[in-house]
Motif scaffolding. Structure first.
Motif, mmCIF file in Angstrom:
data_model
loop_
_atom_site.group_PDB
_atom_site.id
_atom_site.type_symbol
_atom_site.label_atom_id
_atom_site.label_comp_id
_atom_site.label_asym_id
_atom_site.label_seq_id
_atom_site.Cartn_x
_atom_site.Cartn_y
_atom_site.Cartn_z
ATOM 1 N N VAL A 82 5.341 -6.589 -12.133
ATOM 2 C CA VAL A 82 4.773 -6.330 -13.466
ATOM 3 C C VAL A 82 3.754 -5.196 -13.402
ATOM 4 O O VAL A 82 3.257 -4.741 -14.428
ATOM 5 N N GLY A 83 3.452 -4.737 -12.182
ATOM 6 C CA GLY A 83 2.486 -3.639 -12.022
ATOM 7 C C GLY A 83 1.091 -4.168 -11.773
ATOM 8 O O GLY A 83 0.728 -5.271 -12.192
ATOM 9 N N ASP A 84 0.314 -3.365 -11.061
ATOM 10 C CA ASP A 84 -1.037 -3.781 -10.692
ATOM 11 C C ASP A 84 -1.902 -2.535 -10.564
ATOM 12 O O ASP A 84 -1.440 -1.483 -10.090
ATOM 13 N N SER A 85 -3.165 -2.641 -10.971
ATOM 14 C CA SER A 85 -4.052 -1.472 -10.971
ATOM 15 C C SER A 85 -4.318 -0.942 -9.566
ATOM 16 O O SER A 85 -4.682 0.227 -9.397
ATOM 17 N N ARG A 86 -4.113 -1.774 -8.540
ATOM 18 C CA ARG A 86 -4.258 -1.282 -7.168
ATOM 19 C C ARG A 86 -3.220 -0.223 -6.850
ATOM 20 O O ARG A 86 -3.485 0.730 -6.098
ATOM 21 N N GLU A 87 -2.040 -0.364 -7.425
ATOM 22 C CA GLU A 87 -0.982 0.618 -7.206
ATOM 23 C C GLU A 87 -1.360 1.966 -7.813
ATOM 24 O O GLU A 87 -1.133 3.020 -7.200
ATOM 25 N N ASP A 88 -1.923 1.943 -9.016
ATOM 26 C CA ASP A 88 -2.386 3.189 -9.642
ATOM 27 C C ASP A 88 -3.457 3.859 -8.791
ATOM 28 O O ASP A 88 -3.437 5.085 -8.579
ATOM 29 N N LEU A 89 -4.396 3.061 -8.309
ATOM 30 C CA LEU A 89 -5.490 3.600 -7.505
ATOM 31 C C LEU A 89 -4.954 4.231 -6.224
ATOM 32 O O LEU A 89 -5.348 5.339 -5.850
ATOM 33 N N ALA A 90 -4.043 3.551 -5.548
ATOM 34 C CA ALA A 90 -3.473 4.085 -4.310
ATOM 35 C C ALA A 90 -2.759 5.402 -4.553
ATOM 36 O O ALA A 90 -2.891 6.358 -3.769
ATOM 37 N N ALA A 91 -1.999 5.481 -5.647
ATOM 38 C CA ALA A 91 -1.272 6.712 -5.960
ATOM 39 C C ALA A 91 -2.230 7.851 -6.281
ATOM 40 O O ALA A 91 -2.042 8.989 -5.830
ATOM 41 N N ALA A 92 -3.276 7.565 -7.046
ATOM 42 C CA ALA A 92 -4.238 8.599 -7.413
ATOM 43 C C ALA A 92 -4.987 9.118 -6.188
ATOM 44 O O ALA A 92 -5.205 10.337 -6.039
ATOM 45 N N ILE A 93 -5.375 8.216 -5.287
ATOM 46 C CA ILE A 93 -6.076 8.627 -4.066
ATOM 47 C C ILE A 93 -5.152 9.506 -3.215
ATOM 48 O O ILE A 93 -5.574 10.547 -2.686
ATOM 49 N N LEU A 94 -3.895 9.103 -3.072
ATOM 50 C CA LEU A 94 -2.949 9.882 -2.281
ATOM 51 C C LEU A 94 -2.788 11.284 -2.860
ATOM 52 O O LEU A 94 -2.820 12.275 -2.112
ATOM 53 N N ALA A 95 -2.616 11.382 -4.174
ATOM 54 C CA ALA A 95 -2.445 12.700 -4.800
ATOM 55 C C ALA A 95 -3.696 13.555 -4.591
ATOM 56 O O ALA A 95 -3.614 14.737 -4.238
ATOM 57 N N TYR A 96 -4.856 12.963 -4.807
ATOM 58 C CA TYR A 96 -6.115 13.697 -4.647
ATOM 59 C C TYR A 96 -6.300 14.171 -3.203
ATOM 60 O O TYR A 96 -6.625 15.347 -2.950
ATOM 61 N N GLN A 97 -6.084 13.287 -2.251
ATOM 62 C CA GLN A 97 -6.298 13.650 -0.848
ATOM 63 C C GLN A 97 -5.301 14.701 -0.381
ATOM 64 O O GLN A 97 -5.660 15.613 0.375
ATOM 65 N N SER A 98 -4.056 14.601 -0.836
ATOM 66 C CA SER A 98 -3.047 15.560 -0.400
ATOM 67 C C SER A 98 -3.314 16.959 -0.941
ATOM 68 O O SER A 98 -2.985 17.949 -0.286
ATOM 69 N N LEU A 99 -3.934 17.043 -2.106
ATOM 70 C CA LEU A 99 -4.212 18.337 -2.705
ATOM 71 C C LEU A 99 -5.594 18.868 -2.339
ATOM 72 O O LEU A 99 -5.923 20.013 -2.661
ATOM 73 N N SER A 100 -6.385 18.037 -1.677
ATOM 74 C CA SER A 100 -7.745 18.468 -1.283
ATOM 75 C C SER A 100 -7.791 18.972 0.143
ATOM 76 O O SER A 100 -8.850 19.415 0.608
ATOM 77 N N LYS A 101 -6.670 18.910 0.856
ATOM 78 C CA LYS A 101 -6.648 19.342 2.253
ATOM 79 C C LYS A 101 -6.790 20.861 2.353
ATOM 80 O O LYS A 101 -6.267 21.590 1.534
#
Length: 318
Positions: A299-318
């Motif tokens: 049904v979805g969970d806010s932890r999944e959104d957070l994990a995806a956002a962190i991954l996108a941010y970290q990958s583009l901040s390298k």
């Protein structure tokens, strides 16, 4: 940093996203209950604001904002608009704003792939996709990132939608075919993985069709009235969910058979926190692992959104 839908897609490759979700469910994340607010829109249908926060103490804070404006459909405008705001968990400073529809679609598909990594057979090669929209396209790609899928069948009540998706899959070099209504039972029986992404209130997949070793992935239903698989499918399977709390309050595929007495709450074998921490071994926990039928309901969970956002941010901040 502001990321468009296309930039979000590029920043979230499937294998990396699946591993980010696997990790987040082993972390101590605060994820409050989703907030709902009704918005009055003069001379039009009421709108809805949804707020979904989550945070890792001292690291990151995030919140997804979703606006649902039903009257937009009459204007030729999208009925749903979503954004995700990622902030520092140390200072509260804004780190990134991400287009939320693509973020949600990709993390949802990745969650199904994560579940499949524990619940489908390792030699699974045949996928039946029920649905043909954006979610279906992402689910096919996500499942193919964790299993060697060699054949995809696509069923959709709108035949043209299935035909277009199959055409695109073949163009991408994937062996695929349209599943017509009179073929659905046989295609379900032949499938190693069945993934459903519809908004159906009437079961599409029947338990009588499922053969030993099958994994059933139920994604589309997000209200207590929606049901993509019948009660018999849940009764004959080992049932897993992303979160018990969400499944027992929102998922018709769980709630309807529960109310009918077909399954009990205790029949839910595990949720993501248990699978990802190895507290439950998934399919491998059972002596007849190759023969059991598994069901995963998300049904979805806010932890999944957070994990995806962190991954996108970290990958583009390298």
């Amino acid at each position: 940093m502001q990321l468009s839908a296309q930039e979000v897609k590029a920043a979230l490759p499937w294998q990396d996203l699946v591993e980010a979700l696997r990790d987040i469910f082993t972390r101590k994340v605060t994820s409050p209950v989703r907030h709902h607010h009704v918005l009055n829109v003069p001379q039009e249908k009421d709108a809805m604001l949804l707020l979904m926060p989550a945070w890792l103490e001292g690291e990151y804070c995030g919140v997804k904002q979703v606006f649902v404006f039903p009257s937009n459909n009459d204007k030729g405008l999208p009925g749903l608009t979503s954004n995700y705001l990622l902030s520092s968990g140390k200072t509260g400073a804004n780190l990134a704003q991400l287009e939320g529809n693509e973020l949600t679609s990709r993390r949802t598909a990745a969650a199904s792939a994560l579940a499949s990594s524990y619940l489908s057979r390792q030699d699974a090669s045949r996928l039946l996709m029920v649905g043909s929209g954006r979610m279906a396209r992402n689910l096919i790609a996500a499942h193919r990132s964790v299993r060697s899928i060699t054949h995809v069948s696509v069923y959709n009540r709108n035949l043209a939608g299935a035909e277009k998706l199959v055409e695109d899959l073949i163009e991408a070099g994937i062996t695929a075919k349209v599943c017509r209504p009179d073929e659905l039972a046989q295609e379900a029986a032949n499938a190693d993985i069945i993934s459903c992404a519809t908004m159906s209130k009437e079961p599409i997949i029947k338990g009588d069709w499922l053969n030993p070793g099958c994994h059933l992935d139920l994604v589309g239903g997000f209200t207590p009235e929606m049901q993509e698989a019948d009660n018999a499918a849940l009764k004959k399977a080992k049932v897993f969910v992303d979160t018990r709390a969400g499944a027992l309050s929102e998922a018709g595929d769980i709630i309807i058979p529960l109310k009918a007495g077909v399954i009990q709450k205790e029949d839910i074998q595990a949720e993501f926190t248990e699978l990802c921490s190895n507290a439950h071994k998934g399919r491998n926990a059972y002596p007849d692992a190759e023969k059991i039928i598994t069901v995963f309901k998300s049904v979805g969970d806010s932890r999944e959104d957070l994990a995806a956002a962190i991954l996108a941010y970290q990958s583009l901040s390298k």
